[in-house]
Design a protein around this motif. Structure first.
Motif, short mmCIF file in Angstrom:
data_model
loop_
_atom_site.label_atom_id
_atom_site.label_comp_id
_atom_site.label_asym_id
_atom_site.label_seq_id
_atom_site.Cartn_x
_atom_site.Cartn_y
_atom_site.Cartn_z
N GLN A 1 1.04 -0.75 0.31
CA GLN A 1 -0.43 -0.46 0.28
C GLN A 1 1.11 0.88 0.39
OE1 GLN A 1 -2.90 0.49 2.84
NE2 GLN A 1 -3.26 2.33 3.15
N LEU A 2 2.16 1.80 0.94
CA LEU A 2 2.80 2.73 1.14
C LEU A 2 3.43 2.06 -0.40
CD1 LEU A 2 4.46 2.42 4.17
CD2 LEU A 2 2.60 3.54 3.52
N ALA A 3 3.88 2.02 -1.54
CA ALA A 3 4.39 2.20 -2.27
C ALA A 3 3.14 2.16 -3.96
CB ALA A 3 4.84 0.74 -2.85
N GLU A 4 1.99 1.70 -3.95
CA GLU A 4 1.53 2.32 -4.16
C GLU A 4 0.73 4.11 -4.27
OE1 GLU A 4 -0.31 1.33 -6.60
OE2 GLU A 4 0.23 -1.29 -6.74
N GLN A 5 1.18 3.99 -2.12
CA GLN A 5 0.50 5.59 -2.40
C GLN A 5 1.86 6.25 -2.27
OE1 GLN A 5 -0.66 5.18 1.81
NE2 GLN A 5 -2.56 4.98 1.64
N LEU A 6 3.42 5.85 -2.65
CA LEU A 6 3.96 6.61 -3.20
C LEU A 6 3.98 7.64 -4.44
CD1 LEU A 6 7.40 5.66 -0.98
CD2 LEU A 6 6.62 7.82 -0.76
N ASP A 7 3.31 6.34 -5.40
CA ASP A 7 3.53 6.14 -6.70
C ASP A 7 2.26 7.59 -7.07
OD1 ASP A 7 3.31 5.83 -9.88
OD2 ASP A 7 0.78 4.64 -9.02
N LEU A 8 1.16 8.09 -5.94
CA LEU A 8 0.09 8.62 -6.04
C LEU A 8 0.38 9.73 -5.56
CD1 LEU A 8 -3.00 9.01 -5.70
CD2 LEU A 8 -2.84 8.54 -3.81
N LEU A 9 1.39 9.88 -4.70
CA LEU A 9 2.26 11.11 -4.56
C LEU A 9 2.95 11.69 -5.52
CD1 LEU A 9 3.19 13.42 -2.18
CD2 LEU A 9 4.76 11.80 -1.54
N LEU A 10 3.76 10.68 -6.33
CA LEU A 10 4.14 11.60 -7.53
C LEU A 10 3.49 11.80 -9.08
CD1 LEU A 10 6.78 8.78 -7.20
CD2 LEU A 10 7.15 10.94 -6.84
N ARG A 11 1.99 10.94 -9.47
CA ARG A 11 1.40 11.55 -9.84
C ARG A 11 0.94 12.37 -9.72
NH1 ARG A 11 -2.08 8.14 -10.35
NH2 ARG A 11 -1.56 6.65 -8.82
N THR A 12 0.86 12.63 -8.42
CA THR A 12 -0.74 14.10 -8.06
C THR A 12 0.28 15.72 -8.25
OG1 THR A 12 -2.34 12.24 -6.94
CG2 THR A 12 -2.90 14.92 -6.71
N ALA A 13 1.14 15.37 -7.56
CA ALA A 13 2.25 16.20 -6.75
C ALA A 13 2.88 16.92 -8.75
CB ALA A 13 3.82 15.86 -5.87
N ALA A 14 2.30 16.63 -9.70
CA ALA A 14 2.97 17.70 -11.27
C ALA A 14 4.28 17.67 -10.86
CB ALA A 14 1.41 18.07 -11.00
N GLY A 15 4.56 16.41 -10.71
CA GLY A 15 6.51 17.00 -10.95
C GLY A 15 6.97 17.70 -9.20
N ALA A 16 6.32 18.24 -8.47
CA ALA A 16 7.09 18.41 -7.89
C ALA A 16 7.68 17.61 -6.39
CB ALA A 16 5.22 19.34 -6.32
#
Length: 766
Positions: free
Chosen positions: A154-169
């Motif tokens: 779940q944490l790996a999926e959420q890190l992926d979500l963080l990267l996708r949602t933060a738009a390169g930030a």
């Protein structure tokens, strides 16, 4: 911060972040600049969203990134650096994100999601955090040190979500001894993942010369440094130990020769020499305190007074040699310690390789000494209001009565905070003889296992505690039993027992009542009673809207998956899509997301609506069927999932894939004594596969039907045969004679293995 506060910080259940985990490690004394590695990291961070720093222990991964982080903080512009040092306890999503958010806030400004609608550790909370980071207007690099400890997918999926949602930030930098999860490795395909590996981290001869000189106090000649760099393969930890040997007067050439010819590993060889140079009292201190991380003086003194099996001649540390004095000596001598906080009372951490060696030596002395030290540490932390840290040490001591007392004390608070993975880790570690006596935790543990889909643990606790089906226990203990007949394939018993439980009406719309009605709806779905299933689960969802307290989000998610699957099975695709959207919204609220096995209908439904395959929903369904922790021994659900997937493969012309799934379903159905509607579903899927198959022997064997391919004209006639038109009307529409229609019809019946038009229609209706 005093030593008690330092030890307590973040170790209770309230999740205040542990400040020491968020500080960039700064080694005491020896620091050798490595501009070459800094430049590699800086370039990777500038162009990538994921930068993996990969190498075995002792290769200088952390020190290289710490140096880069310090340099980065000193320069304006570019990415800010958020640092988070991980351990096994950080697999709990709430704990992980509490610390990650604190690190990101410190680095990039105010990015706290605040009091949003989503609980800490949920996907929705993570997405809100990513939005705040993007709005902060500065890129931030999140360094995750010792990322190999993170095993919760779940944490790996959420890190992926963080990267996708933060738009390169955001750039995520795992420092790890193992490859990161596949969800992060996917960034390699888009060119957004970089690696700094062991090959780049190895010390060159010039770098080795600087490091050896820093540790020994005398810079060796270039040839000597080159020989030692070659003998240690540029390994930072080994070079540091070699420097200490040189400081003790060792000859560089002889040392290089010894390292090259020795049978043992370089680290073992060098640590042995360093160990022999320490006095007995300091050795005792190091062994006693190796179990602590960090080594806080107050805790160290307490466990040395209470711990068993000491080798020094006195029972207590003599005056003047308390923990603070020993730690100060280690700091002054540069012996592999780093401060855990700016306040010396907060203690120190031993360098990773050094601590591993100490723990190995402690284990070699026998288990009694380590157990005594862990027990003393557990009791100290429990007395000072740090129950989570106390439980970890009690587990290390195998002090099971203390573990049970402490877990029982904090269980409800952690459950309310959705700290399910922490509870799972503790309770799954209990051996059978301890579980047998853990009756106070029994019902709550059964609820936990069902919530997490850990039916292996559920069955273990039930077996050991004698919770056999058919007992007279009511409530949660009976609710979880309702799934047992369904799992073994007896849908007749499953529906009967669930209806009897629900019919009593004693639980109404409590969590227990909802679990029972969900179990009934699931059995009705598998039995083919789609209308009854849909009506039952719709009642659950209607009542859930007014239930007080509200039903847990994960249960409502399961209910929407069931309702959507029943709707799709009845041909109502729009309703199915609405239920999937509702389920996905609820998943955002789950800090500990239910695993696929506890919400199989949603997993199946999302994949079918996403079809054709290739997306994440289809990958989850495939993993659910193919991985052993997926469906496990739930034969009914395994057969249903495989048949549904086979039907989807047929629809898209993927005959061989359909054949494989059908064979899998048949193997499961063979173990089901009363599969009810699953048999009808199997025949319908087999018939559909027969229509699409190309006559292969594998398809014939799997379907049980002749599978000759229909000609184009026969396919056209087949469509008419399914209608209400007479043979004469079909002939008129196709501009052929009635006899020609009859000839085509006979060919269709033969190829599809039916006896006439009525049988063909019945199969289509199934």
């Amino acid at each position: 911060m005093d030593h008690v506060a330092a030890a307590r910080a973040g170790s209770g259940v309230g999740l205040p972040p542990i400040a020491a985990k968020l500080r960039v490690p700064r080694p005491l004394g020896v620091q050798v600049p490595r501009p070459r590695v800094r430049a590699l990291v800086e370039a990777a961070v500038a162009r990538s969203l994921v930068v993996v720093v990969l190498g075995p222990g002792g290769t200088g991964k952390t020190s290289a990134l710490a140096e880069w982080a310090e340099q980065r903080e000193a320069r304006p512009g570019g990415a800010a650096v958020a640092w988070y040092s991980l351990d096994g306890r950080d697999n709990d999503p709430a704990r992980f994100w509490a610390h990650a958010q604190a690190a990101l806030t410190r680095a990039a400004g105010c990015v706290d999601p605040g009091h949003g609608v989503f609980p800490l550790g949920s996907d929705g909370w993570t997405a809100e955090l990513a939005d705040r980071i993007a709005d902060a207007g500065r890129r931030v690099a999140l360094v995750l040190d010792e990322f190999e400890h993170i095993v919760n997918p779940q944490l790996a999926e959420q890190l992926d979500l963080l990267l996708r949602t933060a738009a390169g930030a955001v750039t995520v930098i795992p420092i790890t001894r193992a490859r990161p999860p596949a969800v992060l490795e996917r960034y390699r395909l888009s060119g957004r993942l970089d690696e700094v590996t062991w090959h780049e981290l190895r010390f060159t001869p010039d770098e080795a010369r600087d490091l050896l000189g820093a540790f020994s106090g005398t810079t060796p000649r270039a040839a000597e440094a080159s020989a030692l760099a070659e003998a240690t393969d540029g390994w930072a930890g080994a070079l540091a130990l070699a420097g200490l040997r040189l400081a003790g007067g060792a000859d560089p050439a002889l040392l290089a020769a010894e390292l090259t010819c020795g049978d043992r590993t370089v680290s073992d060889y060098l640590l042995d020499h360093m160990w022999r140079g320490l006095d007995v009292e300091l050795r005792d201190f190091l062994l006693d305190t190796a179990i602590l991380d960090p080594v806080v003086p107050a805790v160290a003194d307490a466990i040395r007074r209470r711990g068993a099996g000491r080798t020094s001649p006195t029972a207590d540390p003599p005056p003047g040699t308390d923990a603070a004095d020993h730690l100060d000596r280690l700091r002054r001598d540069g012996l592999f310690v780093t401060p855990a906080s700016p306040d010396p009372a907060g203690g120190f951490r031993y360098q990773r390789l050094f601590r591993q060696a100490l723990l190995g030596r402690l284990a070699a002395l026998g288990g009694a000494r380590a157990r005594g030290l862990h027990t003393a540490a557990a009791r100290w932390y429990a007395a000072h209001g740090a129950p989570e840290t106390a439980i970890e040490h009690a587990l290390g001591a195998a002090d099971w009565p203390l573990v049970l007392d402490l877990v029982t004390e904090v269980y409800d608070e952690l459950m309310a905070a959705d700290r399910l993975f922490t509870l799972e880790r503790w309770l799954s570690a209990l051996p059978d003889d301890v579980v047998r006596g853990a009756l106070r935790l029994g019902d709550r543990a059964m609820h936990l296992w069902c919530t997490l889909g850990r039916f292996d643990e559920r069955d273990r606790w039930a077996r050991v505690q004698g919770r056999a089906p058919g007992g007279r226990i009511r409530g949660m203990d009976e609710a979880w039993r309702l799934c047992l007949p369904r799992e073994r394939g007896d849908l007749v018993a499953s529906v009967r027992e669930a209806r009897a439980f629900v019919g009593r009406g004693t639980e109404q719309m409590t969590t227990i009542g909802a679990m029972a009605r969900i179990s009934l709806s699931r059995s009705l779905l598998l039995a083919g009673e789609l209308a009854s299933c849909r009506a039952e689960i719709t009642d659950v969802l209607t009542a859930a809207g007014s239930a007080r307290p509200a039903l847990p989000a994960h249960l409502r998610c399961v209910a929407h998956g069931l309702a959507g699957m029943a709707a799709l099975s009845q041909g109502d695709r729009k309703a199915a899509e609405r239920h999937v959207q509702d389920a996905e919204r609820l998943l955002l609220e789950c800090a500990s997301q239910p695993v696929a096995r506890s919400r199989p209908e949603y997993v199946i439904l999302a994949a079918l609506l996403e079809y054709p395959p290739g997306g994440p929903a289809f990958a989850r369904l495939t993993a659910f069927l193919d991985d052993s922790p997926g469906v496990g021994n739930d034969h009914s659900m395994a057969a249903f999932a495989a048949l549904t997937l086979a039907d989807a493969h047929v629809e898209h012309g993927e005959v061989q894939a359909a054949v494989a799934r059908l064979a899998y379903a048949d193997a499961r159905l063979a173990r089901c004594p009363n599969p009810l509607g699953l048999t009808d579903l199997r025949e319908r899927v087999a018939g559909a596969l027969a229509y699409a198959a190309d006559g292969s022997e594998a398809a014939t064997a799997a379907t049980g039907h002749p599978v000759e391919r229909l000609s184009e004209r026969e396919t056209l006639v087949l469509r008419y045969l399914r209608s209400e038109l007479t043979l004469r009307e079909i002939a008129a529409d196709l501009y052929i004679s009635v006899n020609t229609v009859k000839t085509h019809a006979r060919h269709v019946y033969r190829k599809l293995g039916v006896t006439g038009r009525a049988a063909l229609t019945a199969r289509a209706e199934n």
